[in-house]
Scaffold this motif. Structure first.
Motif, PDB file in Angstrom:
ATOM      1  N   TYR A 173      10.193  -0.518   2.134  1.00  0.00           N
ATOM      2  CA  TYR A 173       9.147  -1.338   1.530  1.00  0.00           C
ATOM      3  C   TYR A 173       7.884  -0.516   1.343  1.00  0.00           C
ATOM      4  CZ  TYR A 173       5.005  -4.254   1.419  1.00  0.00           C
ATOM      5  OH  TYR A 173       3.787  -4.771   1.090  1.00  0.00           O
ATOM      6  N   THR A 174       7.423  -0.496   0.123  1.00  0.00           N
ATOM      7  CA  THR A 174       6.083  -0.022  -0.182  1.00  0.00           C
ATOM      8  C   THR A 174       5.612  -0.829  -1.391  1.00  0.00           C
ATOM      9  OG1 THR A 174       4.696   1.892  -0.666  1.00  0.00           O
ATOM     10  CG2 THR A 174       6.891   1.923  -1.623  1.00  0.00           C
ATOM     11  N   VAL A 223       7.743   9.963  -5.006  1.00  0.00           N
ATOM     12  CA  VAL A 223       8.064   8.983  -3.972  1.00  0.00           C
ATOM     13  C   VAL A 223       8.826   9.714  -2.869  1.00  0.00           C
ATOM     14  CG1 VAL A 223       9.360   6.876  -3.412  1.00  0.00           C
ATOM     15  CG2 VAL A 223       8.145   7.058  -5.603  1.00  0.00           C
ATOM     16  N   PRO A 276       4.182  -0.548  -4.276  1.00  0.00           N
ATOM     17  CA  PRO A 276       4.492  -0.237  -5.678  1.00  0.00           C
ATOM     18  C   PRO A 276       5.977  -0.329  -6.015  1.00  0.00           C
ATOM     19  CG  PRO A 276       3.312   1.576  -4.598  1.00  0.00           C
ATOM     20  CD  PRO A 276       3.710   0.626  -3.537  1.00  0.00           C
ATOM     21  N   LEU A 277       6.845  -0.451  -5.006  1.00  0.00           N
ATOM     22  CA  LEU A 277       8.291  -0.341  -5.265  1.00  0.00           C
ATOM     23  C   LEU A 277       9.127  -1.424  -4.627  1.00  0.00           C
ATOM     24  CD1 LEU A 277       8.517   3.516  -4.691  1.00  0.00           C
ATOM     25  CD2 LEU A 277       8.722   2.354  -6.890  1.00  0.00           C
ATOM     26  N   VAL A 316       7.020   5.830   0.391  1.00  0.00           N
ATOM     27  CA  VAL A 316       5.624   5.870  -0.047  1.00  0.00           C
ATOM     28  C   VAL A 316       5.560   6.547  -1.410  1.00  0.00           C
ATOM     29  CG1 VAL A 316       5.111   8.061   1.126  1.00  0.00           C
ATOM     30  CG2 VAL A 316       3.251   6.464   0.637  1.00  0.00           C
ATOM     31  N   LYS A 317       4.724   5.973  -2.271  1.00  0.00           N
ATOM     32  CA  LYS A 317       4.467   6.571  -3.584  1.00  0.00           C
ATOM     33  C   LYS A 317       3.164   7.345  -3.495  1.00  0.00           C
ATOM     34  CE  LYS A 317       2.966   5.277  -8.225  1.00  0.00           C
ATOM     35  NZ  LYS A 317       1.619   5.887  -8.028  1.00  0.00           N
ATOM     36  N   GLU A 332      -4.499   9.254  -3.439  1.00  0.00           N
ATOM     37  CA  GLU A 332      -4.214   8.914  -4.835  1.00  0.00           C
ATOM     38  C   GLU A 332      -5.244   7.916  -5.374  1.00  0.00           C
ATOM     39  OE1 GLU A 332      -0.323   7.232  -5.600  1.00  0.00           O
ATOM     40  OE2 GLU A 332      -0.869   6.716  -7.663  1.00  0.00           O
ATOM     41  N   GLU A 354      -1.800   7.464   0.338  1.00  0.00           N
ATOM     42  CA  GLU A 354      -2.048   6.457  -0.704  1.00  0.00           C
ATOM     43  C   GLU A 354      -3.523   6.424  -1.090  1.00  0.00           C
ATOM     44  OE1 GLU A 354       1.604   3.301   0.172  1.00  0.00           O
ATOM     45  OE2 GLU A 354      -0.316   3.006   1.179  1.00  0.00           O
ATOM     46  N   TYR A 397       0.213  -5.262  -6.746  1.00  0.00           N
ATOM     47  CA  TYR A 397       0.216  -3.884  -7.234  1.00  0.00           C
ATOM     48  C   TYR A 397       0.629  -3.919  -8.711  1.00  0.00           C
ATOM     49  CZ  TYR A 397       0.636   1.179  -7.155  1.00  0.00           C
ATOM     50  OH  TYR A 397       0.455   2.514  -7.396  1.00  0.00           O
TER      51      TYR A 397
END
Lengths: 369, 369
Positions: free
Chosen positions: B329-330, A238, B332-333, A232-233, A69, A66, B270
């Motif tokens: 869970y992250t 993802v 951004p999402l 995770v993005k 990014e 993360e 986010y």
């Protein structure tokens, strides 16, 4: 302060790996860990004050990815170093590889299988030494995982469990009377393994905290357990996983088989379809669904697709159950057989063929004369 | 042609509602239905040849909603007429209303509770008459649902079932020997109702077709059943549902309670978080999860969030099970408690309060003297 019930939520602290020079360096030198909000503000100040144009990140787990990014988005040239043989060691190498390629496409210099030996100031920059190379950055971020913060509980005499985390039962009780604990400081009951593991995740911490809170005020709640579901993005991709991978499943006594497919997130005739890589792990003997991993585009509903598997595993699903689920379908968002179902079908077919082949080798063969 | 086994997949045909003038009008007049690829090509030709700048769509189900978006995207001014009191009658009015508002924001003229009486050519355009108004369009699209195409099966003596669809069992056998049927031409076993319904959906057709195919070639497959899981994208919103709504649940003997919440799709800190409206339906007596409906932004993983509910329902989940699922869970999402879990918690709390209140009214009260 006196208490009737005490709740310990001391969390975890960042691991400082054995890197020569690391102990003598800190935010003032541009060397950072990331744990508290304060750490983040210090990092931002560092970037500004040092007019940082490059960063070395040590550790390619969630935070390392993360931050790769995030710092790239701020215009820094990022070098990402990971001592293991792949980025994101919580997913299979087959998915970690395209994830690493995506990082490279976005300008990150990725080096796995690369153990950091030393950090030192080097001509206004920071030099990071591995066995073979020296990498330079205006700042260095050390994000090599966490360990449970158990000092308070241990000093009070609470027993410690897996990986030194505070030992708790599924009611989140420590071994001390009237003392509960939850979150990154405790070990976590794993629903599939029926055993405790150390799996510090925000989603788990919330669920454990609620159980501890209910019990601390006289209720009776039991933690259902974790499956290690994670997402995770990273830039436009993802990655997500739930349940067990081959190694852990085998150790736990299962006969795991993992089957991989790639399928579009939605019907190709509707614009914008993107491929999802799906890996499904099941038990060859019982057909039970053990885990799944996904890699696909941001926007391809990867996070909530992994949740379909997580939900099914919670009910002890067989892999072939997934094929029969009545999942939603609309051309812009899915297929009549969703990608997760195509993967389940492929798993069932592969498991069946393996069984047949095994039966075939046991069958006496007619001799060619 | 002779057969050992016969498979009937005749599908459905568009309903032509009792509208005066409709029978005498067709593609040459700019009046269209949408069923085959040919119908689509005819519509496209009509738009071009008539230099259409406006369209009237009769029916605000899935196809009517999707065509409202598609024709708006082509630059036509769209008027959407629905005889029922809301658009998308398969979701609760509380979600249909913001969906209709979204259509209006995007320039669609939406009129529900508006029954079309007549269609006629009117000064180079088409005039569509309701009880109170005349709407005009260069083209008219009649998308008022489908009925099963059962002529072949009925002529051959197959029994018909729910809403005149071909009667099949869960092995997709018709009442005729060696004749199978699947898809929009048959009635569909509903997993929660344990009864047949008419629910023509692409996802269901694929699953039924596979069951029929396996059985036709000598296998033994059983259709697991539908939950009526559906999703539709309309401009920037996605609406989705699974399972039973209050009315159907009550008719089926359940004691339904529906609770609504709104929660962000991901952590608000986010960028890009959007609200999801969630409605959860459960049985007050047993706590069983009966259904769910979602409305949220395209990109908010609405379609696969409904699939979490669909998966859980398949295993006979209680509503409160949802709270304990280890979902991904992250930031951004998602959230540590996903929107679907926040809704489940709200349902459980509401059901509990209702029980307490009911108990309270049965308790003898102290008189105020």
């Amino acid at each position: 302060m006196a208490y009737d019930r005490l709740m310990i939520g001391t969390g975890a602290t960042p691991v400082r790996p054995p890197i020569a020079g690391l102990d003598g360096l800190g935010p003032a030198d541009g060397v950072h860990v990331l744990h508290t909000m304060g750490d983040t503000f210090a990092l931002l100040r560092s970037i500004e004050q040092r007019k940082a144009r490059s960063a070395v990140i040590v550790g390619a787990g969630y935070i390392g990815l993360e931050m790769s990014e995030a710092l790239t988005a701020r215009g820094l040239q990022v070098t990402l170093l990971e001592q293991l043989d792949q980025v994101m060691p919580t997913i299979d190498p087959e998915l970690a590889e395209p994830l690493a390629e995506h990082l490279v496409e976005r300008g990150v210099s990725v080096h796995h299988g690369t153990k950091v030996r030393a950090i030192a100031a080097d001509d206004g920059k920071l030099g990071v030494d591995t066995d073979t190379d020296r990498f330079h950055g205006d700042i260095v971020l050390v994000v090599a995982g966490v360990r449970p913060d158990v000092q308070l509980a241990a000093d009070a005499g609470a027993a410690l469990g897996v990986r030194g985390a505070i030992a708790v039962d599924r009611r989140m009780r420590t071994t001390l009377p009237d003392v509960y604990a939850a979150g990154d400081c405790v070990h976590t009951y794993h629903r599939l393994l029926d055993a405790d593991v150390y799996l510090p995740l925000g989603s788990t911490a919330h669920k454990q905290g609620r159980v501890a809170g209910i019990n601390a005020v006289g209720g009776d709640a039991v933690f259902a357990g974790s499956l290690g579901t994670q997402a995770v993005k990273v830039f436009d991709l993802v990655a997500a996983g739930t349940g067990l991978r081959d190694d852990t499943a085998r150790t736990a006594g299962f006969a795991p088989l993992t089957v991989a497919i790639t399928a579009d997130d939605h019907k190709a005739y509707y614009p914008g379809a993107t491929p999802i890589r799906v890996r499904v792990t099941g038990d060859r003997r019982s057909g039970r669904l053990l885990g799944a991993q996904l890699l696909g585009s941001h926007g391809a509903e990867i996070a909530k697709r992994i949740d379909i598997f997580a939900t099914a595993i919670s009910y002890g699903a067989a892999v072939h159950d997934i094929e029969h689920l009545d999942l939603s379908y609309t051309p812009p968002l899915g297929s009549p057989w969703d990608a997760v179902q195509i993967a389940a079908t492929a798993w069932t077919r592969t498991a069946h063929m393996m069984m047949e082949r095994a039966a075939d080798t046991r069958r006496p063969r007619a001799k060619v004369t």
